[in-house]
Design a protein around this motif. Structure first.
Motif, PDB file in Angstrom:
ATOM      1  N   THR A 138       2.618   1.454   9.406  1.00 25.49           N
ATOM      2  CA  THR A 138       3.159   0.022   8.745  1.00 25.49           C
ATOM      3  C   THR A 138       4.204   1.178   7.792  1.00 25.49           C
ATOM      4  N   LEU A 186     -10.875  -7.690   8.196  1.00 24.68           N
ATOM      5  CA  LEU A 186     -10.302  -6.474   9.230  1.00 24.68           C
ATOM      6  C   LEU A 186     -11.043  -5.253   7.708  1.00 24.68           C
ATOM      7  N   TRP A 187     -11.544  -5.314   7.462  1.00 24.97           N
ATOM      8  CA  TRP A 187     -12.850  -4.332   6.907  1.00 24.97           C
ATOM      9  C   TRP A 187     -13.821  -3.962   8.137  1.00 24.97           C
ATOM     10  N   SER A 215      -9.998   1.449  10.733  1.00 19.80           N
ATOM     11  CA  SER A 215      -8.650   1.806  10.500  1.00 19.80           C
ATOM     12  C   SER A 215      -7.934   1.118  11.292  1.00 19.80           C
ATOM     13  N   GLY A 216      -8.638   0.900  13.003  1.00 21.27           N
ATOM     14  CA  GLY A 216      -7.688  -0.033  13.280  1.00 21.27           C
ATOM     15  C   GLY A 216      -6.912   1.447  14.442  1.00 21.27           C
ATOM     16  N   HIS A 267      -9.673  -1.749   1.333  1.00 20.27           N
ATOM     17  CA  HIS A 267      -8.802  -1.387   2.776  1.00 20.27           C
ATOM     18  C   HIS A 267      -7.604  -2.749   2.627  1.00 20.27           C
ATOM     19  N   LYS A 316      -4.188  -1.330   1.310  1.00 18.61           N
ATOM     20  CA  LYS A 316      -3.693  -0.256   2.082  1.00 18.61           C
ATOM     21  C   LYS A 316      -3.404  -0.899   2.964  1.00 18.61           C
ATOM     22  N   ARG A 317      -4.172  -1.701   3.901  1.00 19.28           N
ATOM     23  CA  ARG A 317      -3.541  -2.305   4.707  1.00 19.28           C
ATOM     24  C   ARG A 317      -2.179  -3.112   5.122  1.00 19.28           C
ATOM     25  N   SER A 318      -2.079  -3.636   3.690  1.00 12.57           N
ATOM     26  CA  SER A 318      -1.530  -5.111   3.587  1.00 12.57           C
ATOM     27  C   SER A 318       0.233  -4.114   3.334  1.00 12.57           C
ATOM     28  N   ASP A 319       0.838  -4.801   3.643  1.00 13.98           N
ATOM     29  CA  ASP A 319       2.270  -4.626   3.846  1.00 13.98           C
ATOM     30  C   ASP A 319       3.337  -5.264   2.472  1.00 13.98           C
TER      31      ASP A 319
END
Length: 628
Positions: A5, A269-270, A274-275, A369, A372-375
Motif C-alpha cells: 500500500t 479483514l482481520w 496480514s495477507g 488491523h 493498518k490495512r486502510s489506504d
C-alpha cells in the motif's frame, strides 16, 4: 504475489513495482454497476472493487493517471445515480421482498430520507406559544429518553413502528391484519356477538432478519438525532450534530469511504490475517469468539462503520455485555442483546472480568488491523475506545484459575457418580466424561487438545514407551507451536486401563477413529464447548459441589504444574510436558527436545495428592505400566 500500500495516496497500490488504480464501488450503486458493466471493466463482482493497471512503474506518471481514472469512475457512478438504475434496482428488491439483499448504503439512504423529510421538519417547527413550547419540550425529552433506552418497551415499539413506516413509504408490500371490533355493536346486533373486524395495514417483513435489525438500529439513531435537534430548537441553543449520518450537508457515499469499513467487514479483514503468504491468521476458536463479540455489538448498535464507534457507544456495549450471565440458559440462547437486557438475569452468575475483557481485546485488534490495512488518510483518525473499556476485577472474582485441591479431587474421583459409581450422564458424552478428567490430571493437557485425540495419536517410541502425540495432524488445532509435543502415559493411567480403552476403540473404528465418538458441539462452536458446559454443571452439583468460580476444568492443568514442582521436576521438563514456551533461555530452543523415555522417567515421579487406586483394573495391575 506481494502487494504494497502506497501511504497517503488513496486508490493507488503497487504490485511487483507496477502501479494500479484500486477503489471500492459505492454500495448504493453496486448492483446497478454490476448489472450494466462487464467484468472486463476491471470490477470484481464478488468483492465490489475495481482494480485497473496504470501500466507504469513511475510514481509521478501513476499519480497523473490516477486522477484521470478517479474522475472517470466518479462520473460513471453519478451517471448511474442520475439514470435511476440504482433506484430501479432498489425498487426491484422491494417488490421481491428481498430485505436481505438491501445494502447498508440503501438502508442508510432510506433512513436519511425519513430524517430529512419527516423528523427534521418536525423538529424545527416553532411552537405557537410558551404553553405549547413546554408541552413539546416534555414530549421530545420523553421521546429521546425512550429511544435511547433499549430496555424501554414503549421506546422499542416506537422505533419498530417507525421502521415499518419507512419501509411502507418506500413501497414495501403490506399485509392486512384483522383486529376484533371491541366497541358497542350497531342497533339490531346483540352485544358480545363478534362482527366484521377492522383490517389494519402492516408491513410484510421478517422482523427476525439481520437486515431488519440493521434498519431498526439506523431508525433509532435518526430518532435520537431528531429529538436532540428539536430540543435544541425549543431551548434556543445551538445544535451540533452528534451522528455523522444526519449532519447537515452530509454526503453519504463520501462519508462511507471516510468512516472506513463496517465492523462486519473489519472482522472479515482481520480473519484473513496480514495477507502475506505464511502470515499469521487468528486461530479458529479465536475467530469464533471474535465473531460472537461482533454479533453482540451489531445487535446493540447495528453494523456501523469503524469511524462511527464513539466512546459512548463502547460504554453502552460495556454495560450491556457486563449484564449478561456467564452461561445463558437455553430459553435465552437465541435472544438478541437488547432482548436479553429486558429479561431479569440477576439469578444467574455474572461473567468474569477476564471473559468480558477478551471481547474488548478482540474488537480492539480488529479496529487496529482495519486502520493498518486502510489506504485512507482518514484512517488515522478512526477512534479505538475498546482498550479503555476494560473491566476491573479482583483475583477472587473468577478472572484467574486456581488448581483443584485434594478435597476437590476426592469429591470428583472418590465421591462423584461417574468415577465412583460408574454412572454415565448424557451431557458427558459416553466415556469422555470418565477419561478426560483423568487425562487432564495426569498429563496437564488442555481440554481442546484432549478432545481432538484419535486412536492413532496414542503411540509408542522405539523402546515401547507409550505416549500421547499432541499436534496438528488429522485437522487438529493447537494453541501455539510449543503446544506440539509428546506426553508419556502416566503409570496411573495404564493401571486404570486407559491403553485397554484405546485398543477397544481401535477395534471399533480403526486407527483414525476418535477416542470420543459421542463428543460433539453445535455447528460454529468449539468441539469441546458443549462438554465443557456439562462439566461446569457436573462439578457444581451434589455430591461434588465445587462452587468456586475460579475452579474449572482448566484447574487440572494448574494442578498438574504444582504436582510437577512437588515431584522436583525441573522447569524445562514440565514445560515440555505441558507445552509451555521455554522463556528467554535461547539454548533451550536448540535440539529436538527431551526424549520420550526421559520424559517418562520424570513423569513417573509425579504423584496425585489423593489415592486413586480404587480406579485400577485387575487386568493391567501386574503389567509394566509404561509399556504399550
Amino acid at each position: 504475489m506481494s502487494s504494497e500500500t502506497v501511504p497517503k495516496t488513496p486508490y493507488l497500490i503497487v504490485r511487483n513495482g507496477r502501479f494500479y488504480f484500486d477503489m471500492r464501488v459505492p454500495e448504493d450503486v453496486l448492483d446497478a454497476y454490476n448489472a450494466k458493466f462487464k467484468r472486463n471493466d476491471g470490477a470484481n463482482r464478488e468483492t465490489g472493487t475495481i482494480r485497473v493497471s496504470l501500466k507504469t512503474k513511475d510514481r509521478k506518471q501513476a499519480l497523473r493517471l490516477l486522477g484521470e481514472k478517479l474522475s472517470f469512475y466518479l462520473a460513471r457512478f453519478d451517471e448511474l445515480r442520475r439514470s435511476d438504475d440504482a433506484e430501479a434496482d432498489f425498487q426491484a428488491k422491494v417488490r421481491r421482498h428481498e430485505l436481505s439483499r438491501l445494502s447498508r448504503a440503501e438502508l442508510e439512504r432510506l433512513v436519511f430520507g425519513y430524517y430529512r423529510d419527516v423528523l427534521r421538519p418536525a423538529a424545527i417547527s416553532p411552537p405557537i406559544d410558551s404553553e405549547d413550547r413546554a408541552e413539546l419540550v416534555e414530549e421530545w425529552t420523553d421521546t429521546l429518553a425512550r429511544v435511547q433506552d433499549r430496555r424501554d418497551e414503549e421506546g422499542n415499539e416506537r422505533v419498530q413502528n417507525t421502521a415499518d413506516h419507512v419501509l411502507l413509504k418506500a413501497g414495501w408490500p403490506s399485509t392486512r391484519t384483522k383486529v376484533k371490533d371491541t366497541g358497542p355493536n350497531p342497533p339490531g346486533i346483540e352485544d358480545g356477538v363478534q362482527i366484521i373486524a377492522r383490517h389494519l395495514a402492516t408491513v410484510d417483513v421478517d422482523r427476525t432478519a439481520e437486515r431488519y435489525r440493521d434498519l431498526i438500529g439506523l431508525v433509532r439513531r435518526a430518532s435520537v438525532e431528531g429529538s436532540r435537534l428539536a430540543l435544541a430548537q425549543l431551548n434556543g441553543t445551538a445544535f451540533m450534530p452528534a451522528d455523522p449520518l444526519f449532519a447537515t450537508g452530509f454526503n453519504l457515499a463520501d462519508a462511507n469511504d471516510k468512516l472506513g469499513p463496517l465492523i462486519s467487514e473489519a472482522l472479515a479483514l482481520w480473519k484473513k490475517g496480514s495477507g502475506v503468504q505464511g502470515g499469521r491468521k487468528p486461530r479458529e476458536l479465536t475467530a469464533m469468539e471474535a465473531a460472537s463479540a461482533v454479533q453482540r455489538f451489531k445487535e446493540l448498535h447495528g453494523d456501523i462503520r469503524i469511524g462511527e464507534i464513539t466512546k459512548k457507544r463502547v460504554q453502552e456495549f460495556v454495560a450491556a455485555i457486563s449484564a449478561l450471565p456467564s452461561r445463558l440458559p437455553k430459553k435465552f440462547s437465541k435472544m438478541t442483546l437488547p432482548e436479553l437486557l429486558r429479561e431479569d438475569l440477576t439469578a444467574y452468575p455474572q461473567r468474569a472480568p477476564a471473559t468480558i475483557n477478551k471481547a474488548f481485546t478482540l474488537l480492539s485488534a480488529m479496529v487496529e488491523h482495519a486502520r493498518k490495512r486502510s489506504d485512507l488518510e482518514e484512517a488515522s483518525s478512526w477512534p479505538n475506545h475498546f482498550p479503555s473499556a476494560w473491566v476491573e476485577g479482583d483475583d477472587n472474582e473468577g478472572g484467574d484459575r486456581e488448581p483443584f485441591s485434594s478435597d476437590d479431587l476426592k469429591r470428583i474421583f472418590v465421591d462423584g457418580p461417574v468415577h465412583r459409581q460408574g454412572k454415565r450422564q448424557t451431557g458427558g458424552r459416553g466415556e469422555a466424561q470418565y477419561w478426560l478428567p483423568l487425562l487432564a490430571l495426569f498429563t496437564g493437557a488442555r481440554l481442546s487438545e484432549l478432545g481432538q485425540l484419535r486412536v492413532c495419536d496414542v503411540q509408542a517410541d522405539d523402546g515401547g514407551i507409550a505416549f500421547i502425540s499432541i499436534g496438528t495432524s488429522g485437522g487438529r488445532k493447537v494453541k501455539t507451536k510449543t503446544s506440539i509435543r509428546k506426553v508419556p502415559i502416566h503409570p496411573e493411567l495404564k493401571l486404570m486401563g486407559f491403553l485397554a480403552y484405546v485398543e477397544l476403540r481401535r477395534g471399533e473404528g480403526g486407527a483414525e477413529a476418535t477416542l470420543w465418538p459421542l463428543l460433539r458441539s453445535a455447528e460454529g462452536r468449539a468441539h469441546t464447548a458443549a462438554w465443557s458446559q456439562w462439566w461446569g454443571n457436573y462439578q457444581g452439583r451434589k455430591p461434588i459441589s465445587i462452587a468456586d468460580r475460579a475452579k474449572v476444568f482448566h484447574s487440572f492443568r494448574h494442578l498438574f504444574k504444582d504436582m510437577c514442582r512437588d515431584a522436583g521436576l525441573s522447569e524445562d521438563v514440565h514445560d515440555a510436558l505441558t507445552g509451555h514456551a521455554v522463556g528467554r533461555n535461547v539454548g533451550r530452543g536448540y535440539g529436538s527436545g527431551h526424549s520420550v523415555s526421559r520424559l517418562f522417567a520424570e513423569m513417573s515421579k509425579v504423584k496425585a495428592p489423593v489415592d486413586l487406586s480404587h480406579l485400577h483394573t485387575t487386568k493391567v495391575a501386574s503389567a509394566d505400566p509404561g509399556v504399550l
